[in-house]
Design an enzyme around this catalytic site. Structure first.
Site, PDB file in Angstrom:
ATOM      1  CD  GLU A   1      -2.828   1.297   2.341  1.00 24.34           C
ATOM      2  OE1 GLU A   1      -3.817   2.056   2.233  1.00 24.34           O
ATOM      3  OE2 GLU A   1      -2.632   0.588   3.342  1.00 24.34           O
TER       4      GLU A   1
ATOM      5  CD  GLU B   1      -7.850   2.235   5.538  1.00 25.56           C
ATOM      6  OE1 GLU B   1      -7.058   1.731   6.335  1.00 25.56           O
ATOM      7  OE2 GLU B   1      -7.498   2.670   4.429  1.00 25.56           O
TER       8      GLU B   1
END
Length: 255
Positions: free
Chosen positions: A137, A235
């Protein structure tokens, strides 16, 4: 595409018990959840709640977090990967998230890049043996993560491509990417096969989609055009009661 609630933040205000957040997600009509660190979570209870509800676990994070670009931390990083792979199997998570660690200002960027690719090859080999996906990520360096080495989707995709493992893919977080001034249609063009998971939050503020300035119909359209059929991780930090923010997010995303 289907939504996965990040229960690190969603339902947290309403349900202090972590397994209860899984039941709350099910009651809200969601079919998947994800969370961050696992060592502070009751994994056996999490797995029981997942089994009771039929909710899927999309991802959790490799921990303890260690640097990919500092060889002095590689032994600890690979140990964390091994431990987290075992935890992922216990919890039923198909994927684990890793980030790069902070830039080393005394080392060239290319050398840091190459060091990260080298240790990711070792980690991917462990993931292949375990049958778990690793997700690399990139994180934004403008708001939450100043000094982070990997803040570019393009460079993250380069790393995944260089490692060359089916068990390493990119986690494309639309929030971090947007904060860095990227456009999804441009950065993902021709390379979407290297992406394994999507996460979303609005800009600014990292709240629910529909709370900020992102053109979500266009962003979701990009994903549809690319043929994405996986989880879209919510998220975000709820700006209000979780169920109200979920209604806004669903209407905004059209999912």
């Amino acid at each position: 595409m289907y939504l996965a609630a990040c229960i690190e933040w969603l339902f947290a205000a309403e349900h202090p018990s972590f397994p209860d957040r899984i039941h709350a997600a099910k009651a809200a009509g969601l079919t998947a959840v994800e969370f961050h660190l696992w060592r502070d979570k009751p994994l056996a209870e999490v797995r029981r709640a997942l089994d009771e509800t039929g909710v899927r676990l999309a991802s959790m994070v490799v921990e303890p977090r260690r640097s990919l670009i500092d060889p002095a931390q590689h032994e600890e990083f690979l140990a964390a990967v091994r431990d987290s792979l075992r935890a992922a199997k216990e919890a039923g998570a198909p994927a684990l998230v890793v980030a790069s660690g902070f830039t080393r200002p005394d080392v060239s960027r290319q050398e840091q890049h190459d060091i990260a690719v080298g240790v990711l090859k070792q980690a991917a080999a462990l993931a292949e043996q375990a049958g778990i996906l690793l997700l690399l990520e990139p994180l934004n360096t403008r708001v939450e993560h100043p000094g982070m080495f990997l803040d570019s989707t393009a460079e993250g995709l380069d790393m995944v491509e260089e490692v060359g493992s089916p068990n390493l893919r990119l986690l494309y977080d639309m929030y971090h990417s947007t904060v860095m001034g990227e456009d999804p249609a441009q950065v993902l063009a021709g390379r979407f096969h290297l992406v394994g998971h999507i996460q979303v939050a609005d800009v600014p503020g990292r709240h629910q989609p529909g709370s900020g300035t992102v053109d979500w119909p266009r962003y979701v359209g990009v994903l549809r055009d690319l043929g994405y059929a996986g989880a879209v991780g919510l998220e975000y930090k709820p700006e209000g009661p979780t169920l109200e923010t979920l209604a806004t997010a669903r209407a905004t995303l059209g999912l």
